[in-house]
Design a protein around this motif. Structure first.
Motif, PDB file in Angstrom:
ATOM      1  N   ASP A 197       0.777  -0.997   0.046  1.00 28.93           N
ATOM      2  CA  ASP A 197       0.043  -0.083  -0.087  1.00 28.93           C
ATOM      3  C   ASP A 197       0.854   1.267  -0.034  1.00 28.93           C
ATOM      4  OD1 ASP A 197      -2.105   1.669  -0.051  1.00 28.93           O
ATOM      5  OD2 ASP A 197      -2.761   1.156   2.258  1.00 28.93           O
ATOM      6  N   THR A 226      -2.865   3.797  -5.800  1.00 22.35           N
ATOM      7  CA  THR A 226      -4.067   4.355  -5.607  1.00 22.35           C
ATOM      8  C   THR A 226      -3.868   5.501  -6.625  1.00 22.35           C
ATOM      9  OG1 THR A 226      -4.066   4.064  -3.093  1.00 22.35           O
ATOM     10  CG2 THR A 226      -5.289   6.003  -4.055  1.00 22.35           C
ATOM     11  N   GLU A 231     -11.629   1.008  -3.698  1.00 28.34           N
ATOM     12  CA  GLU A 231     -11.015   0.552  -2.809  1.00 28.34           C
ATOM     13  C   GLU A 231     -11.939   0.737  -1.315  1.00 28.34           C
ATOM     14  OE1 GLU A 231      -7.474   2.378  -2.339  1.00 28.34           O
ATOM     15  OE2 GLU A 231      -6.603   1.302  -0.569  1.00 28.34           O
ATOM     16  N   ASP A 232     -12.419   1.940  -1.064  1.00 29.34           N
ATOM     17  CA  ASP A 232     -13.082   2.164   0.194  1.00 29.34           C
ATOM     18  C   ASP A 232     -14.736   2.110  -0.312  1.00 29.34           C
ATOM     19  OD1 ASP A 232     -14.163   3.013   2.460  1.00 29.34           O
ATOM     20  OD2 ASP A 232     -12.890   4.360   2.845  1.00 29.34           O
ATOM     21  N   VAL A 239     -10.293  -2.889  -6.905  1.00 29.38           N
ATOM     22  CA  VAL A 239      -9.196  -2.457  -5.817  1.00 29.38           C
ATOM     23  C   VAL A 239      -9.503  -3.244  -4.574  1.00 29.38           C
ATOM     24  CG1 VAL A 239      -7.868  -0.532  -5.032  1.00 29.38           C
ATOM     25  CG2 VAL A 239      -9.076  -0.409  -7.312  1.00 29.38           C
ATOM     26  N   GLN A 240      -8.845  -3.937  -4.032  1.00 30.99           N
ATOM     27  CA  GLN A 240      -8.921  -4.535  -2.829  1.00 30.99           C
ATOM     28  C   GLN A 240     -10.238  -5.186  -2.504  1.00 30.99           C
ATOM     29  OE1 GLN A 240      -6.183  -5.170  -0.964  1.00 30.99           O
ATOM     30  NE2 GLN A 240      -6.377  -3.828   0.667  1.00 30.99           N
ATOM     31  N   SER A 285      -4.172  -5.460  -5.450  1.00 29.79           N
ATOM     32  CA  SER A 285      -4.665  -6.001  -3.935  1.00 29.79           C
ATOM     33  C   SER A 285      -3.296  -6.085  -3.383  1.00 29.79           C
ATOM     34  CB  SER A 285      -4.970  -7.514  -4.118  1.00 29.79           C
ATOM     35  OG  SER A 285      -5.174  -8.138  -2.926  1.00 29.79           O
TER      36      SER A 285
END
Lengths: 310, 506, 371
Positions: free
Chosen positions: B290, B295, B337-338, B425-426, B457
């Motif tokens: 990360d 990102t 991602e979020d 993403v993730q 990931s």
């Protein structure tokens, strides 16, 4: 020009001081993590409480009534700010709405009470503070006439509070904790410090100091409670932002705004100042604050957690 | 050996869920004790009870054999318990020293100098390598974590709890951390390690307590237990973690990046000139720790961040500076991602969430007026097809769904519009094994329909299980792109640390 | 929306609103009692002052007109995640523009009305766009920006009116607008003889309907609400957040500008200087009590309209100062902000009641244990 300057300077300082101390109150609150747009209302409460106290006691206490009035004004501001503290800290209310309610409640309630006392809603006191030259210092060339002539004792009191606040916030463990609460409250909590207590302290300080600001207006240049502090609380909020939430910054900002307001007020009487329309000086602080926000938008110095509940 | 911590028969209930049901944890003096469980198994709740953030409904806590009542982090500190939180508890504009002494300043007036001296000494003793005068926002994530460790040592903590400590670290930093843990234990401290990563437990822990759905499953000796055994105890059934997939049927190029440069939030280059192409019918996985530019890269492709220079071509269209909506129309799907921040509007209904990308055109709306009936029917189809379980169907608020169902909703929304390129993403972070398997199968199915999938990931297992090719990123650069079948985890791990392959590797 | 969810949310909002109003009225009663007045007489005259005859109903509607428009402005901004605390300034600027038109533009009535209304709308919209732009472009918090804009408007009007719109007598207010240049309308005045009611009321009602339609039925409303509830998700979905922020502040400003229009060229006929119109803040109360819903705003503005227009009569008939109305309104705001308090109270109350019921039904099984 020099004569004009020495004539308006005491007014500028008189105008600056209530703003400075109110802005400092805002600093305590926002540094602890509670946004306080209720400064205007808290000032008004101090203004009113001081007026009533002096009105009721000046016949018996004479000049000492002023000091008593200031104390009651500070206390009233502190007590009133508890409403904001309770809403923001315990009930996790929207701090902007709560601050707005404080402003509205203060202006309605003080006039309501003032009317039941005086009918017109205005409360006039017989005399304010006598201005004094500081011995020796007032005879220093240039600085003497500007800073040490025709001064109020409240000015020195407020400057002392400013200095002590600076030490408290930046040199002590208490200040470290308080400022940390405005940046990252959960870090403070995990270090075993009670965040709610620190925030209560911040808000109560904002109430006390705004109350003091209101008192100072009354016993220095106003002499009468008339139901409004005419946006001085909001101006203090602007100074807090323009001063980037730092003690030295707000000292400079309030002084800057104080001079601008004074020039606007006296420009009708002093022809040499009448070149620029007074409206320019009046709106200057607000425009300057907006510009400051734009300029610093990339890297804001505002406490990161101000306005967040915890 | 004596137990330094004992949590006996702990029960903790939250409205609607029993987070800890009769859990017992016994940590011995001088050991590294792991707590293993899936997301939501109750690990964090248990540790929060030990740290005084929650109060147990039932049960007993003993420290060094003596029963104690821990009602605040202060009590925990006084008992010598310290915790490195998953989200660091550091005040960013403050210095290292100020952060460490916060709450334990000693005197009314701050004495930063002597505190800094003490911190420096501690840092040297445990090999932490920290400069006490640095400002937190200027130091790396790994250093921030070591500041957290110093914070505990400064408070003379005897028992140190690490909550998922490796999620944000590079492989090198992970090795350093393991070494630090061993140093701590050899100095007589005890360590509790909360994690769901089996290889880390295997590498460093002595014993392991396994919990599942709030219940204690067992305590094992790590040396005598295999990873597979621990995994099946954690999940409740044998898990292979291997995904069945057919060989890739690679077609035309869908996404092409030419010398892409993107700024990060600190206004320096976060992506330093990347060339990459993704073809239809394949999954390309981006491996890396990360914070190495993933990102920024994804935000540039999806249009959330401006491109500094370079070109992005999607299915033949130059979308380098195109608005997000245009990209979606060209054929971009994005599982963000979020999911709570980006993916869904929590206080909105499912049918509004399903339509959030497409509401503006027919048949969802005509002439600026929404067609409510169509919106609802469409959403109903999506949640049926993707088995999104909710209390009130399409009328439920997104925020009331479980994490797995929220993610299924997002995957459904993105897959149903059949994008040429799906970016994930993730996609399985924080989900339980059932949901993970479902989402993996959806990504494979999308690939098998002849579309391109770009996967980011931080879990190497996931990258290896899904990807046909692996692109490894390190500090904003693409170190290499390799075929999954021709590499292994240790080679990729090296590349993640920035080590380039020797000449002539492929 | 879901039947159950919707009902639950609506009843929650309703319960909070009622609780806040009741507490506000209790606070008012206490204050009346504190100065030795009988609260029942006080409230009797307060409500009679707002409703006792057709003229007073007309005045109440005229007062509610301003509150409705400001409330709608604040509510609309709320729905898009923005706090418009600058309605006062937007009112001033909208009112100033409308006053200028009223003094200087002479056209056939229908055309004139269009120009007049547009001038108020545009003035307010401009004052709203600026903070919207600052928010979108520089991420300046709209609360701070609108506060600053309030005072810029305050001082601009303070110096502009005496310089360019001075009446024959007073320095502190503008010249009165000729009655046929105002929003007053003969047929409306005939319906409510002697009152201040004016065409602004129809403008307000129309605004409520339009805003409700925009929010509930259009893609524009969908976008604005998405930005309001989660700007990050909206951005991700391809909605242009910044455009919507500016648009939202523009519309909110325009609505407040209409309130300025109805206040300064309908309700009253001139502008006083040195006054930041308190309606700008009352509007926050209206929006909060109306749960930021256009219909809620309609009803809550009528309620506050009664309080504001009845207070003069109450003051004449009792010795209670008129500021009691403002006190009640501010207490109501405070208690809507602290609605958590009631939620906790109601929940505790329900729990106690249901426990009692459970005991009465003699069914000792605990649901959670079974589960």
């Amino acid at each position: 020009m020099w004569l004009t300057l020495t004539r308006i300077f005491p007014y500028a300082i008189a105008y600056t001081i209530p703003m400075l101390v109110t802005s400092l109150g805002g600093l305590y609150s926002e540094r602890s993590g509670v946004t306080n747009i209720g400064l205007e209302g808290l000032m008004l409460v101090g203004y009113f409480a001081t007026a009533i106290t002096i009105k009721l006691t000046e016949a018996t206490l004479g000049i000492n009534a002023l000091a008593l009035g200031v104390m009651v004004g500070v206390l009233a501001g502190a007590v009133f700010s508890l409403l904001h503290a309770f809403a923001s800290i315990n009930l996790k209310a929207d701090q902007i709405i709560s601050g707005t309610a404080i402003n509205m409640l203060a202006s309605a309630l003080t006039v309501y009470l003032a009317r039941t006392i005086s009918g017109s809603g205005n409360v006039r006191i017989l005399m304010g503070i006598v201005r004094k030259n500081i011995p020796v210092l007032s005879r220093i060339p240039i600085l003497g006439p500007l800073f040490f002539s025709q001064t109020y004792w409240t000015t020195w009191l407020c400057l002392l509070i400013w200095g002590l606040s600076w030490i408290l916030l930046y040199k002590t463990s208490f200040g470290l904790r308080l400022r940390a609460c405005g940046e990252h409250p959960s870090a403070v909590a995990s270090a075993g410090v009670n965040v709610h207590m620190m925030r209560y302290f911040g808000v109560i300080m904002s109430g006390s100091l705004a109350g003091l600001g209101g008192s100072v207006i009354l016993i220095t240049y106003s002499g009468e409670f008339n139901g409004t502090v005419a946006g001085l609380g909001f101006l203090s909020l602007a100074a807090l932002i323009f001063g980037q939430w730092k003690p030295l910054g707000i000292l400079g900002a309030t002084f800057f705004f104080g001079i601008a307001t004074t020039i606007a007020n006296v420009s009708q009487v002093i022809p040499s100042l009448n070149i620029v329309p007074p409206v320019v000086f009046k709106i200057f602080p607000y425009v300057a604050t907006l510009l400051a926000l734009v300029l610093f938008s990339k890297k804001s110095a505002a406490p990161k957690a101000a306005g967040d509940t915890f | 050996m004596s137990h330094v911590i004992e949590m006996l028969n702990i029960r903790k209930e939250f409205p609607g869920i029993v987070a800890n049901d009769d859990i017992t944890l016994q940590v011995e003096q001088g050991e590294i004790h792991a707590i293993l469980g899936e997301n939501g198994a109750g690990k964090s709740t248990l540790m929060s009870i030990l740290f005084g953030l929650y109060h147990a409904d039932r049960g007993q806590i003993k420290v060094k054999g003596r029963e104690v009542h821990i009602s605040s982090p202060n009590d925990a500190n006084d008992l010598g318990i310290g915790m490195v939180h998953q989200h660091f508890q550091l005040v960013h504009p403050f210095t290292v020293t100020e952060n460490i002494i916060l709450g334990k300043e000693g005197h009314f007036f701050l004495d930063r100098r002597s505190a800094a001296k003490k911190i420096k000494a501690l840092s040297e003793k445990y090999g932490l390598n920290i400069d006490p005068d640095m400002i937190i926002e200027d130091i790396t994530v790994g250093m921030q974590q070591r500041v957290e460790i110093l914070k505990m040592l400064y408070r003379d903590a005897e028992i140190l709890i690490f909550d998922e400590p490796t999620a944000v670290l590079t492989p090198q930093e992970i090795d350093d951390l393991m070494q630090i843990m061993r140093n701590l234990v050899s100095e007589g401290k005890s360590v509790i390690l909360i994690t769901h990563k089996l290889n880390e437990i295997k590498a460093v822990a002595d014993r392991c307590t396994i919990i599942r759905r709030g219940k204690l499953i067992g305590v094992v000796d790590v040396k005598k237990t295999s990873q597979a055994e621990m995994a099946s105890m954690m999940v409740g059934r044998p898990v292979s973690f291997k995904v069945d997939k057919k060989p890739a049927q690679v077609g035309r190029v869908i996404l092409e990046l030419y010398d892409l440069k993107v700024m990060n939030n600190k206004k320096t280059l976060g992506v330093k000139g990347i060339n990459l192409s993704v073809k239809s019918g394949e999954i390309v996985g981006i491996a890396g720790v990360d914070g190495n530019g993933q990102t920024e890269l994804i935000e540039a492709i999806t249009g959330l961040r401006q491109v500094e220079s370079g070109t992005i071509v999607l299915d033949g269209n130059d979308i380098t500076n195109a608005p997000i909506r245009k990209r979606n129309e060209v054929g971009l799907g994005h599982i963000p991602e979020d999911r709570q921040k980006r993916g869904l509007v929590m206080e909105n209904s499912l049918f509004n969430n399903v339509a959030i990308k497409e509401f503006y055109h027919a048949p969802f709306s005509k002439h600026g007026i929404l067609d409510d009936e169509y919106l609802k029917q469409y959403a109903q189809d999506v949640i049926t097809q993707f088995d999104v379980r909710s209390g009130e169907g399409i009328y439920s608020l997104a925020g009331k769904l479980s994490g797995g169902n929220q993610q299924k909703l997002i995957v459904g929304r993105e897959v149903v519009s059949d994008p040429e390129l799906l970016i994930a993403v993730q996609p399985t972070r924080g989900l339980d094994v059932g949901a993970i398997e479902y989402i993996h199968s959806q990504l494979i199915a999308h690939r098998d329909k002849g579309h391109a999938v770009l996967l980011v990931s931080f879990e190497l297992d996931e990258i290896f299980n899904l990807s046909d090719r692996i692109a490894v990123m390190n500090s904003g650069e693409l170190i290499d792109i390799v075929k999954t079948s021709e590499t292994d985890e240790s080679a990729v791990g090296l590349m993640m640390a920035g080590v380039k392959r020797k000449e002539g590797g492929q | 929306m879901s039947e159950i969810e919707n009902k639950e949310m609506k009843s929650n909002a309703f319960l909070v609103a009622i609780s806040a109003v009741v507490l506000g009225l209790i606070a008012g009663a206490v204050l009346m009692a504190l100065i030795g007045s009988n609260p029942f007489t006080g409230f009797w005259f307060l409500f009679r002052g707002g409703l006792m005859n057709i003229e007073r109903v007309g005045n109440t509607l005229a007062t509610a007109t301003n509150l409705m428009l400001v409330g709608l402005s604040v509510a609309f901004a709320f729905r898009t995640g923005l706090f418009n605390i600058g309605a006062s300034g937007q009112m001033l600027v909208g009112g100033l523009c409308a006053t200028l038109v009223a003094h200087h533009v002479f056209l056939p009535r229908p055309l004139y009305l269009v120009v007049l209304i547009l001038s108020g709308l545009l003035g307010g919209a401009v004052w709203g766009i600026i903070p919207g732009f600052l928010k979108a472009k520089f991420n300046v918090h709209e609360v701070v920006a609108t506060i600053m804009m309030n005072w810029i408007a305050y001082w601009s009007v303070y110096y502009f009116v005496p310089a360019y719109l001075k009446g024959p007598s007073l320095e502190t207010e503008s010249a009165s607008i000729a009655i046929e240049q105002t929003l007053r309308s003969p047929w409306l005045t005939k319906l409510f003889p002697g009152s201040y009611i004016n065409l602004g009321f129809l403008v307000a009602i129309a605004s409520v309907i339009i805003i409700k339609f925009i929010l509930d039925k259009t893609t524009l409303g969908f976008e604005l609400k998405a930005v309001g509830s989660n700007r990050f998700c909206a951005e991700y979905a391809g909605i242009r957040v910044n455009k919507n922020v500016v648009l939202s502040m523009m519309i909110a400003g325009g609505l407040a500008g209409l309130a300025g229009l109805s206040f300064y060229t309908g309700y009253s006929r001139n502008m006083q200087i040195g006054v930041l119109p308190s309606q700008g803040f009352d509007g926050i109360a209206v929006a909060l009590l109306g749960a930021s819903n256009p219909l809620g705003v309609l009803f809550s503005s009528l309620f506050f309209g009664v309080l504001q227009s009845g207070k003069g009569f109450m003051n004449a008939m009792t010795k209670v100062p008129p500021e009691i109305a403002d006190t009640i309104i501010s207490v109501i705001i405070y208690f809507t902000a602290t609605s958590v308090l009631f939620k906790r109270l109601w929940e505790a109350l329900f729990k106690i009641l249901s426990r009692k019921k459970a005991v009465r039904d003699a069914k000792p099984t605990n649901n959670k244990e079974v589960k």
